[in-house]
Design an enzyme around this catalytic site. Structure first.
Site, short mmCIF file in Angstrom:
data_model
loop_
_atom_site.label_atom_id
_atom_site.label_comp_id
_atom_site.label_asym_id
_atom_site.label_seq_id
_atom_site.Cartn_x
_atom_site.Cartn_y
_atom_site.Cartn_z
N SER A 1 0.08 -1.62 10.97
CA SER A 1 -0.44 -0.51 10.21
C SER A 1 -1.96 -0.77 9.79
O SER A 1 -2.51 0.03 9.33
CB SER A 1 0.56 -0.37 8.98
OG SER A 1 0.60 -1.39 8.28
N ASP B 1 -0.40 -1.05 -3.63
CA ASP B 1 -0.57 -1.46 -1.91
C ASP B 1 -1.71 -2.30 -1.93
O ASP B 1 -3.05 -1.69 -2.25
CB ASP B 1 -0.79 -0.27 -1.10
CG ASP B 1 -0.99 -0.46 0.29
OD1 ASP B 1 -1.50 -1.79 0.56
OD2 ASP B 1 -1.03 0.28 1.21
N HIS C 1 -3.24 -2.63 2.53
CA HIS C 1 -4.08 -1.75 3.39
C HIS C 1 -5.53 -1.54 2.65
O HIS C 1 -5.72 -2.01 1.61
CB HIS C 1 -3.26 -0.24 3.68
CG HIS C 1 -2.05 -0.45 4.37
ND1 HIS C 1 -0.73 -0.92 3.78
CD2 HIS C 1 -2.00 -0.58 5.77
CE1 HIS C 1 0.11 -0.90 4.65
NE2 HIS C 1 -0.47 -0.87 5.88
#
Ligand SMILES: *[C@@H]1O[C@H](CO)[C@@H](O)[C@H](O)[C@H]1NC(C)=O
Ligand SMILES: *[C@@H]1O[C@H](CO)[C@@H](O)[C@H](O)[C@H]1NC(C)=O
Ligand SMILES: *[C@@H]1O[C@H](CO)[C@@H](O)[C@H](O)[C@H]1NC(C)=O
Ligand SMILES: *[C@@H]1O[C@H](CO)[C@@H](O)[C@H](O)[C@H]1NC(C)=O
Ligand SMILES: *[C@@H]1O[C@H](CO)[C@@H](O)[C@H](O)[C@H]1NC(C)=O
Ligand SMILES: *[C@@H]1O[C@H](CO)[C@@H](O)[C@H](O)[C@H]1NC(C)=O
Ligand SMILES: *[C@@H]1O[C@H](CO)[C@@H](O)[C@H](O)[C@H]1NC(C)=O
Length: 423
Positions: free
Chosen positions: A154, A388, A391
């Site tokens: 990702s 998060d 990311h």
């Protein structure tokens, strides 16, 4: 008498325990020493074979006089990965997150209500030279008739989203086609340039075979077989790979039950060993399937997380301490280095780890929205689940990774598939 015997008993137990403890200690000391030795050996190997491993350096002189050394600097060139973040409020980000319609919820920090956008105004500057800004139209011109693939986990999807938005904002929307419906495949096309930028989700690069069976679910990580999507990777002109995070992420639920190698199944295997086998499988594929007269191969280094101190929570400024080091396992980086060093195909190492490490301020943290089940880590830890710190917000840090990819194209003059200079 009875008292004596229990004391004796205790003493015996104690001595036995000490004895066992000593043996364990000695064993672990031996183990550590042998590990250190192998690390040293691997470093020695990587030094002698660091040829292909050199960073995409800025060429300030003819490529024929290069003379490499341990720090990855080529004589007469500058290392674009060695530098610092400079706050430049006058420069706005290369595209607006609000205007890139296909930007995913996961990284649209502004849309998700993150206050303060200073994190968008930092610019990466190399110590010894000026890195060109990414010029979308020029990049498209260089990519005319070409296919770019970005393959990995990702974080590489993060990089794909960034590149797709960068190129999307350079041309009229009607002259583009974007398909982001699938979680495992995404594509951006620029019609007038007949070029495409694709993303293939393949977090291990090798195949994860999931057999759903009521009696016996099994997830087998096939270390000797490349991802099934590799059939589609063939023929791409620019390939950007990454892997690493899914092998070692702390807290990440292990995605496999068994390893398979040469027809044998293994329940336990040292992660470094498994990782090296997988990297070899990838390297073999590249060396046999990639036409080096046509294609360029990049490997993007580990993208650092900020889940542990210093965390990304509430951070508005990058980490300015240059001595700051990350906690990512060095052994994994060494294996990548060693694998690339031993390949026939020149693979450029997009060494973004250190520069991204400074940017604890640039993660979505609580301004992330998650939909995909694949991203669920540990639901019990709600805090961590909703924040998060791995990311990156977009626009943001992956734009810099792409700028360095672009710089590498410009500086190695990738204007033409037939005119490339190689190291
Ligand atoms: C790398 O090493 C060379 C020579 O060994 C030295 O001149 C140069 O300054 C070094 N560069 C960095 C960034 O450490
Ligand atoms: C990546 O770049 C950083 C910063 O210049 C450097 O410290 C590090 O050694 C490089 N890593 C590798 C594996 O070359
Ligand atoms: C930072 O970038 C924004 C765009 O996100 C731009 O409008 C602004 O002028 C830049 N500078 C500051 C100080 O925010
Ligand atoms: C479950 O699957 C694994 C891998 O295919 C196999 O080794 C194992 O024997 C199976 N267990 C049962 C109970 O069928
Ligand atoms: C972040 O900021 C919020 C509100 O300003 C505060 O409640 C919270 O404790 C802060 N978290 C950390 C880890 O500093
Ligand atoms: C790059 O290649 C093109 C075409 O081969 C040439 O015209 C141009 O001068 C080259 N640029 C550099 C910086 O070498
Ligand atoms: C690209 O290569 C072709 C030949 O393969 C050549 O005709 C063309 O001029 C080149 N373009 C540039 C920009 O160098």
């Amino acid at each position: 008498m009875e008292v004596y015997s229990t004391i004796n008993e205790r003493w015996r137990l104690c001595t036995l325990a000490c004895f066992i403890g000593c043996i364990i200690l000695i064993c672990s000391l031996n183990y550590n020493t042998s590990k250190n030795v192998s690390v040293l050996q691997s470093m020695a190997i990587s030094v002698t074979s660091s040829h292909e491993f050199s960073s995409p350096n800025v060429q300030l002189s003819q490529p024929s006089n290069y003379n490499e050394n341990m720090n990855g600097t080529i004589k007469g060139e500058c290392n674009i990965f060695d530098g610092k973040w400079v706050y430049s409020p006058q420069s706005s980000p290369p595209y607006s997150g609000l205007q890139c319609p296909f930007l995913s919820d996961q990284v649209s920090c502004k849309r998700n209500g993150r206050p303060g956008f200073e994190y968008e105004n930092w610019s990466w500057e190399a110590k010894e030279c000026d890195i060109p800004r990414l010029n979308g139209r020029d990049m498209l011109e260089r990519l005319r008739g070409k296919r770019v693939i970005i393959v990995g986990d990702s974080l590489n999807r993060n990089q794909w989203e960034s590149l797709a938005c960068l190129l999307y904002s350079a041309v009229p929307p009607s002259r583009t086609r974007v398909n982001v419906k699938s979680a495992v495949y995404k594509v951006f096309r620029a019609k007038d340039y007949k070029c495409s930028v694709e993303f293939y989700w393949s977090p291990f690069l090798v195949q994860l075979e999931v057999n759903y069976n009521k009696a016996n679910d099994s997830r087998i990580l096939r270390l000797d077989t490349l991802s099934t999507s590799s059939r589609k990777w063939k023929g791409a002109d620019i390939m950007v790979f990454n892997t690493g995070h899914w092998w070692v992420h702390p807290g990440k639920i292990k995605a496999w039950d068994l390893f398979q190698h040469n027809g044998k199944l293994f329940e336990e295997m040292e992660i470094e060993l498994a990782f090296e086998m997988a990297m070899k499988t990838w390297a073999h594929w590249v060396d046999t399937e990639v036409d080096t007269s046509k294609s360029r191969v990049f490997f993007r280094s580990i993208s650092p997380e900020h889940k542990e101190k210093p965390t990304c929570y509430n951070r508005t400024q990058p980490i300015m301490d240059e001595s700051y080091v990350a906690i990512f396992p060095e052994s994994i980086i060494e294996i990548v280095k060693r694998t690339i060093g031993g390949m026939r195909t020149p693979v450029r190492y997009l060494n973004i780890t250190k520069l991204s490490q400074y940017r604890a301020d640039a993660h979505p943290s609580i301004y992330a929205r998650k939909r995909g089940k694949l991203l669920i880590t540990n639901q019990k830890k709600q805090q961590e689940y909703y924040s998060d710190c791995s990311h990156w917000c977009l626009p943001g840090v992956p734009d810099t990774w792409n700028r360095l990819l672009y710089a590498s194209m410009v500086l190695h003059n990738l204007s033409n598939s037939t005119s490339h200079i190689d190291l």
